[in-house]
Design a protein around this motif. Structure first.
Motif, short mmCIF file in Angstrom:
data_model
loop_
_atom_site.label_atom_id
_atom_site.label_comp_id
_atom_site.label_asym_id
_atom_site.label_seq_id
_atom_site.Cartn_x
_atom_site.Cartn_y
_atom_site.Cartn_z
N VAL A 368 0.81 -1.18 0.03
CA VAL A 368 -0.05 -0.15 -0.08
C VAL A 368 0.82 1.21 0.18
O VAL A 368 1.73 1.36 1.06
CB VAL A 368 -0.96 -0.10 1.08
CG1 VAL A 368 -1.98 1.21 1.18
CG2 VAL A 368 -1.57 -1.46 1.28
N ASP A 369 0.90 2.09 -1.04
CA ASP A 369 1.64 3.31 -1.01
C ASP A 369 0.78 4.32 -0.75
O ASP A 369 -0.29 4.85 -1.64
CB ASP A 369 2.33 3.60 -2.53
CG ASP A 369 3.21 4.30 -2.63
OD1 ASP A 369 3.25 5.27 -1.82
OD2 ASP A 369 3.86 4.65 -3.66
N LEU A 370 0.99 5.06 0.24
CA LEU A 370 0.14 6.23 0.87
C LEU A 370 0.47 7.51 0.20
O LEU A 370 -0.28 8.51 0.08
CB LEU A 370 0.38 6.39 2.24
CG LEU A 370 -0.27 5.13 2.85
CD1 LEU A 370 -0.25 5.39 4.50
CD2 LEU A 370 -1.72 4.84 2.81
N LYS A 371 1.66 7.48 -0.43
CA LYS A 371 2.17 9.02 -1.03
C LYS A 371 1.91 10.08 -0.30
O LYS A 371 1.76 11.31 -0.79
CB LYS A 371 1.23 8.86 -2.45
CG LYS A 371 1.64 7.88 -3.32
CD LYS A 371 0.98 8.20 -4.56
CE LYS A 371 0.83 7.08 -5.62
NZ LYS A 371 0.14 7.14 -6.80
N ILE A 372 2.22 10.19 0.95
CA ILE A 372 2.12 11.42 1.90
C ILE A 372 3.59 11.43 2.58
O ILE A 372 3.60 12.47 3.39
CB ILE A 372 0.90 11.45 2.78
CG1 ILE A 372 0.97 10.29 3.70
CG2 ILE A 372 -0.30 11.37 1.73
CD1 ILE A 372 -0.31 10.29 4.62
N GLY A 373 4.34 10.83 2.52
CA GLY A 373 5.74 10.93 3.44
C GLY A 373 6.73 9.92 2.88
O GLY A 373 6.79 9.43 1.75
N LYS A 374 7.71 9.62 3.78
CA LYS A 374 8.69 8.63 3.48
C LYS A 374 8.62 7.39 4.49
O LYS A 374 9.73 6.49 4.23
CB LYS A 374 10.04 9.27 3.60
CG LYS A 374 10.02 10.56 2.51
CD LYS A 374 11.53 11.22 2.35
CE LYS A 374 11.48 12.20 1.53
NZ LYS A 374 12.94 12.72 1.67
N ALA A 375 7.96 7.15 5.34
CA ALA A 375 7.90 5.91 6.27
C ALA A 375 7.38 4.93 5.69
O ALA A 375 6.51 4.91 4.87
CB ALA A 375 7.13 6.58 7.41
N THR A 376 7.94 3.88 6.30
CA THR A 376 7.54 2.50 6.03
C THR A 376 6.99 1.71 7.20
O THR A 376 7.63 1.69 8.22
CB THR A 376 8.51 1.67 5.15
OG1 THR A 376 9.09 2.20 4.13
CG2 THR A 376 8.06 0.35 4.73
N GLY A 377 5.95 0.75 6.91
CA GLY A 377 5.81 0.12 8.05
C GLY A 377 5.39 -1.54 7.53
O GLY A 377 4.92 -1.55 6.54
N MET A 378 5.56 -2.49 8.34
CA MET A 378 5.39 -3.82 7.96
C MET A 378 4.76 -4.78 8.78
O MET A 378 4.46 -4.32 10.10
CB MET A 378 6.60 -4.61 7.68
CG MET A 378 7.57 -4.14 6.75
SD MET A 378 7.23 -4.54 5.02
CE MET A 378 7.58 -5.99 5.07
N ALA A 379 3.59 -5.50 8.42
CA ALA A 379 2.91 -6.61 9.19
C ALA A 379 2.88 -7.84 8.57
O ALA A 379 2.68 -7.77 7.40
CB ALA A 379 1.62 -5.75 9.64
N TRP A 380 2.48 -8.60 9.43
CA TRP A 380 2.48 -10.15 8.94
C TRP A 380 1.18 -10.97 9.56
O TRP A 380 0.82 -10.64 10.83
CB TRP A 380 3.57 -10.99 9.40
CG TRP A 380 4.85 -10.37 8.68
CD1 TRP A 380 5.20 -10.73 7.57
CD2 TRP A 380 5.74 -9.38 9.35
NE1 TRP A 380 6.41 -9.81 7.14
CE2 TRP A 380 6.77 -9.09 8.38
CE3 TRP A 380 5.79 -9.07 10.50
CZ2 TRP A 380 7.62 -8.22 8.65
CZ3 TRP A 380 6.77 -7.68 10.98
CH2 TRP A 380 7.92 -7.68 9.80
N GLY A 381 0.50 -11.60 8.82
CA GLY A 381 -0.71 -12.28 9.08
C GLY A 381 -1.05 -13.60 8.59
O GLY A 381 -0.17 -13.93 7.71
N CYS A 382 -2.25 -14.19 8.63
CA CYS A 382 -2.56 -15.44 7.73
C CYS A 382 -3.78 -15.21 7.20
O CYS A 382 -4.80 -14.42 7.84
CB CYS A 382 -2.25 -16.57 8.35
SG CYS A 382 -3.20 -16.62 9.96
#
Length: 397
Positions: A368-382
């Motif tokens: 998902v590219d939010l295009k409002i900054g430079k920060a990154t976040g990761m998450a994992w599930g199933c």
């Protein structure tokens, strides 16, 4: 840094063992990790306000900053068991300390399993007595901490710090009731690095926030969850200090172990057939990006869509919208695998056959590219499957 074949006892000066004592019908259900010297230690615990007896005991033990052993049982959570449960957890600590000839205050206690049942202490005591503190079997320990898990979860890495070999090992259990802060999980990390408990605690908190706290299976937070780290200094390197090359190397090793274990837990979600990895890029800040990623991977509608191999991107953007993250509703891009399904919040035509192949994979990547900054976040599930309902509908029996 390189991955090696090994166990939770691979770092110098550690030993582990596991046995079957009778808390479960057949499978191993009790074990310990032991350091031959007191180790610097750090821990994080479940944020559930209802906390099991072992949490109380271990919180007290970790206050000194040192531990020499961790005792774990599965099959019985020793949660919601009142004063007797607390007394039983302290008794386990006392028996283990006597067996290992160490201070009682240097023993952490952990339990996992069914809530609301008293521990059969005669069985537990016999199980503790059967553990081998001279040779041990660390593979048996890996098995002894499992509940509904379908496989053991361990990772070992080694690297050079100040010209000397340092090893970091991790083992975890977790399959259901996963939604940290913390998840329904137990995770133990050992290392022969030399580092203060204070710096180790800082590192653990930082890494937990971006690894263990970014996984979700079913939205439930357990009463028993903890991550404990022990560093015994057996590598004989100089003490690792903040903002040094040594710290950077150790931090990379520690992060890799933590993230690998977190992803293994997510992959082994009860009844799961697919691991879902969500990466949010170009967010306003790191917390906001992580929030959005966690909401997407935790959405039951997204999880069922992935199970059904349905490219329903509407569920993804919906989760982003209610995540609490700052977004521009007109600039969002979404990719399933490498296929773009949304551009500037507008639907895109895509090859249906190629999409089918993407969604048949065992690991599904959502960007998902939010295009409002430079920060990154990761998450994992199933994914969320029929089997999850079956497992949890029959869990007590």
């Amino acid at each position: 840094m390189k991955i090696i074949e090994g166990t939770i006892a691979s770092p110098k000066g550690f030993l582990a063992d596991g046995k079957h004592c009778g808390l479960k019908k057949r499978k191993k259900d009790i074990g310990f990790i032991y350091s031959n010297v007191p180790a610097q230690a750090a821990a994080v615990f479940t944020t559930n306000k209802i906390q099991a007896a072992p949490i109380t005991v271990t919180k007290q033990a970790i206050q000194s900053g040192t531990l020499q052993a961790i005792v774990v049982n599965s099959g019985n959570a020793n949660a919601c068991t009142g004063k007797v449960g607390i007394e039983d957890a302290f008794t386990i600590q006392k028996i283990a300390a006597k067996k290992l000839a160490i201070n009682q205050e240097d023993v952490a206690v952990a339990s996992t399993g069914i809530i609301g049942q008293m521990l059969p202490m005669t069985i537990v005591a016999e199980g503790l007595d059967s553990l081998d503190q001279k040779r041990g079997d660390p593979f048996a320990f890996h098995e002894a901490i499992l509940t509904t898990d379908t496989f053991t979860k361990q990772i070992v890495v080694e690297g050079l710090i100040d010209g000397k070999l340092v090893t970091v090992a991790g083992v975890a259990k977790g399959s259901g009731m996963i939604h940290p802060n913390m998840a329904t999980m137990l995770s133990f990390i050992t290392t022969d690095a030399t580092i203060s408990s204070e710096l180790l605690q800082t590192l653990l908190k930082e890494q937990t926030e971006i690894t263990f706290n970014q996984i979700t299976v079913d939205g439930d937070t357990s009463t028993n969850d903890m991550v404990i780290v022990m560093a015994n200094g057996a590598s004989e390197i100089a003490e690792i200090k903040k903002e040094t090359t040594a710290y950077q190397t150790f931090e990379e090793m520690f992060h890799f172990v933590s993230e690998t274990l977190a992803k293994m837990i997510a992959q082994d979600g009860e009844g799961a057939t697919k691991l879902i990895e969500v990466e949010v890029i170009n967010g306003k800040d790191a917390l906001s990006a992580r929030m959005a990623a966690k909401k997407v991977v935790g959405s039951s509608l997204v999880k069922t869509a992935i199970f059904g191999e349905d490219p329903n991107w509407g569920r993804i953007i919906c989760a982003v919208g209610y995540s609490g993250a700052e977004v521009n509703p007109d600039t969002i891009d979404i990719f399933l695998g490498k296929i773009q399904v949304l551009k500037n919040s507008q639907p895109q035509n895509f090859d249906q056959e190629k999409m089918k192949q993407v969604l048949k994979q065992k690991i599904i990547k959502i960007v998902v590219d939010l295009k409002i900054g430079k920060a990154t976040g990761m998450a994992w599930g199933c994914d969320l499957t029929y089997k999850y309902v079956e497992i949890n509908g029959l869990y007590h029996t």
